[in-house]
Design a protein around this motif. Structure first.
Motif, short mmCIF file in Angstrom:
data_model
loop_
_atom_site.label_atom_id
_atom_site.label_comp_id
_atom_site.label_asym_id
_atom_site.label_seq_id
_atom_site.Cartn_x
_atom_site.Cartn_y
_atom_site.Cartn_z
N GLY A 1 -40.35 102.08 -68.90
CA GLY A 1 -41.79 101.95 -69.04
C GLY A 1 -42.44 101.18 -67.92
O GLY A 1 -43.63 101.32 -67.67
N ASN A 2 -41.65 100.37 -67.24
CA ASN A 2 -42.15 99.52 -66.17
C ASN A 2 -41.23 99.58 -64.96
O ASN A 2 -40.04 99.87 -65.09
N ARG A 3 -41.80 99.32 -63.81
CA ARG A 3 -41.01 99.16 -62.59
C ARG A 3 -41.28 97.74 -62.07
O ARG A 3 -42.44 97.35 -61.87
N TYR A 4 -40.20 97.03 -61.86
CA TYR A 4 -40.29 95.67 -61.34
C TYR A 4 -39.76 95.67 -59.90
O TYR A 4 -38.82 96.41 -59.58
N TRP A 5 -40.36 94.81 -59.09
CA TRP A 5 -40.00 94.72 -57.68
C TRP A 5 -39.59 93.31 -57.31
O TRP A 5 -40.13 92.33 -57.85
N GLY A 6 -38.70 93.22 -56.34
CA GLY A 6 -38.41 91.95 -55.71
C GLY A 6 -39.38 91.71 -54.58
O GLY A 6 -40.24 92.55 -54.28
N GLN A 7 -39.23 90.57 -53.91
CA GLN A 7 -40.16 90.19 -52.85
C GLN A 7 -39.74 90.73 -51.49
O GLN A 7 -40.50 90.67 -50.53
N GLY A 8 -38.51 91.24 -51.41
CA GLY A 8 -38.04 91.85 -50.17
C GLY A 8 -37.21 90.92 -49.31
O GLY A 8 -37.32 89.70 -49.40
N THR A 9 -36.36 91.53 -48.49
CA THR A 9 -35.57 90.78 -47.52
C THR A 9 -35.58 91.58 -46.22
O THR A 9 -35.51 92.80 -46.24
N GLN A 10 -35.71 90.88 -45.10
CA GLN A 10 -35.90 91.53 -43.81
C GLN A 10 -34.58 91.82 -43.11
O GLN A 10 -33.72 90.93 -42.98
N VAL A 11 -34.44 93.05 -42.65
CA VAL A 11 -33.29 93.46 -41.85
C VAL A 11 -33.79 93.88 -40.47
O VAL A 11 -34.73 94.66 -40.36
N THR A 12 -33.18 93.33 -39.44
CA THR A 12 -33.51 93.72 -38.07
C THR A 12 -32.24 94.14 -37.38
O THR A 12 -31.27 93.38 -37.34
N VAL A 13 -32.25 95.36 -36.86
CA VAL A 13 -31.08 95.88 -36.14
C VAL A 13 -31.44 95.95 -34.68
O VAL A 13 -32.30 96.73 -34.26
N SER A 14 -30.80 95.12 -33.89
CA SER A 14 -31.11 95.04 -32.47
C SER A 14 -29.96 94.41 -31.73
O SER A 14 -29.25 93.55 -32.27
N SER A 15 -29.80 94.83 -30.48
CA SER A 15 -28.78 94.22 -29.64
C SER A 15 -29.38 93.10 -28.79
O SER A 15 -28.68 92.46 -28.02
N GLU B 1 -33.16 102.16 -36.47
CA GLU B 1 -34.12 102.68 -37.44
C GLU B 1 -33.90 102.16 -38.86
O GLU B 1 -34.69 102.44 -39.75
N ASP B 2 -32.82 101.41 -39.08
CA ASP B 2 -32.62 100.74 -40.36
C ASP B 2 -33.43 99.45 -40.46
O ASP B 2 -33.46 98.81 -41.52
N THR B 3 -34.07 99.07 -39.38
CA THR B 3 -34.90 97.87 -39.38
C THR B 3 -36.04 98.01 -40.38
O THR B 3 -36.68 99.05 -40.45
N GLY B 4 -36.27 96.94 -41.12
CA GLY B 4 -37.38 96.95 -42.06
C GLY B 4 -37.18 95.94 -43.17
O GLY B 4 -36.17 95.24 -43.22
N ALA B 5 -38.18 95.89 -44.06
CA ALA B 5 -38.07 95.05 -45.24
C ALA B 5 -37.45 95.89 -46.36
O ALA B 5 -37.88 97.02 -46.60
N TYR B 6 -36.46 95.33 -47.02
CA TYR B 6 -35.75 96.03 -48.08
C TYR B 6 -36.11 95.40 -49.42
O TYR B 6 -36.04 94.18 -49.58
N TYR B 7 -36.49 96.28 -50.35
CA TYR B 7 -36.94 95.84 -51.67
C TYR B 7 -36.06 96.47 -52.75
O TYR B 7 -35.80 97.67 -52.71
N CYS B 8 -35.63 95.68 -53.70
CA CYS B 8 -34.95 96.26 -54.85
C CYS B 8 -35.96 96.42 -55.99
O CYS B 8 -37.02 95.78 -56.01
N TYR B 9 -35.63 97.33 -56.90
CA TYR B 9 -36.50 97.58 -58.04
C TYR B 9 -35.66 97.86 -59.27
O TYR B 9 -34.48 98.20 -59.18
N LEU B 10 -36.32 97.73 -60.41
CA LEU B 10 -35.68 98.01 -61.70
C LEU B 10 -36.67 98.78 -62.56
O LEU B 10 -37.83 98.35 -62.70
N ASP B 11 -36.22 99.89 -63.10
CA ASP B 11 -37.00 100.67 -64.04
C ASP B 11 -36.39 100.51 -65.43
O ASP B 11 -35.19 100.69 -65.59
#
Length: 115
Positions: free
Chosen positions: A101-115, A88-98
């Motif tokens: 006054g503004n929130r900035y986002w990264g483009q994301g990095t993909q995590v896949t947890v699977s055997s 269930e940790d699988t997904g796209a992970y995004y960092c942000y900075l506040d």
């Protein structure tokens, strides 16, 4: 302006660990909070945790005890360490900075947890 670039996403086996990085550039000296969201497949983006300028970190209940956020370090990089990963940790992970006054986002990095 702030630019955020995530890295470290990978295919990981359940029970393993991984560390994601978020390299920040630009006017990050103004930051109040940096943190992470994730978006599981087919679901909405959800907050994982953050760290404030004073160094206090906060985590979502569903990851508490398995996740550590650290940084930003002298190279302006924020980290997200996840232990004992689950499918269930699988997904796209995004960092942000506040900056208050503004929130900035990264483009994301993909995590896949699977055997």
């Amino acid at each position: 302006q702030v630019q955020l670039v995530e890295s470290g996403g990978d295919l990981v086996q359940p029970g393993g660990s991984l560390r994601l990085s978020c390299a920040a550039s630009g006017s990050i000296f103004r930051f109040d909070v940096m943190g992470w969201f994730r978006q599981p497949p087919g679901k909405e983006r959800e907050w994982v945790g953050d760290i404030n300028k004073g160094g206090a970190a906060y985590y979502a209940d569903y990851v508490k005890g398995r996740v550590t956020i650290s940084g930003p370090n002298a190279q302006n990089t924020l980290y997200l360490q996840i232990q004992i990963v689950k499918p269930e940790d699988t997904g796209a992970y995004y960092c942000y900075l506040d900056d208050g006054g503004n929130r900035y986002w990264g483009q994301g990095t993909q995590v896949t947890v699977s055997s």
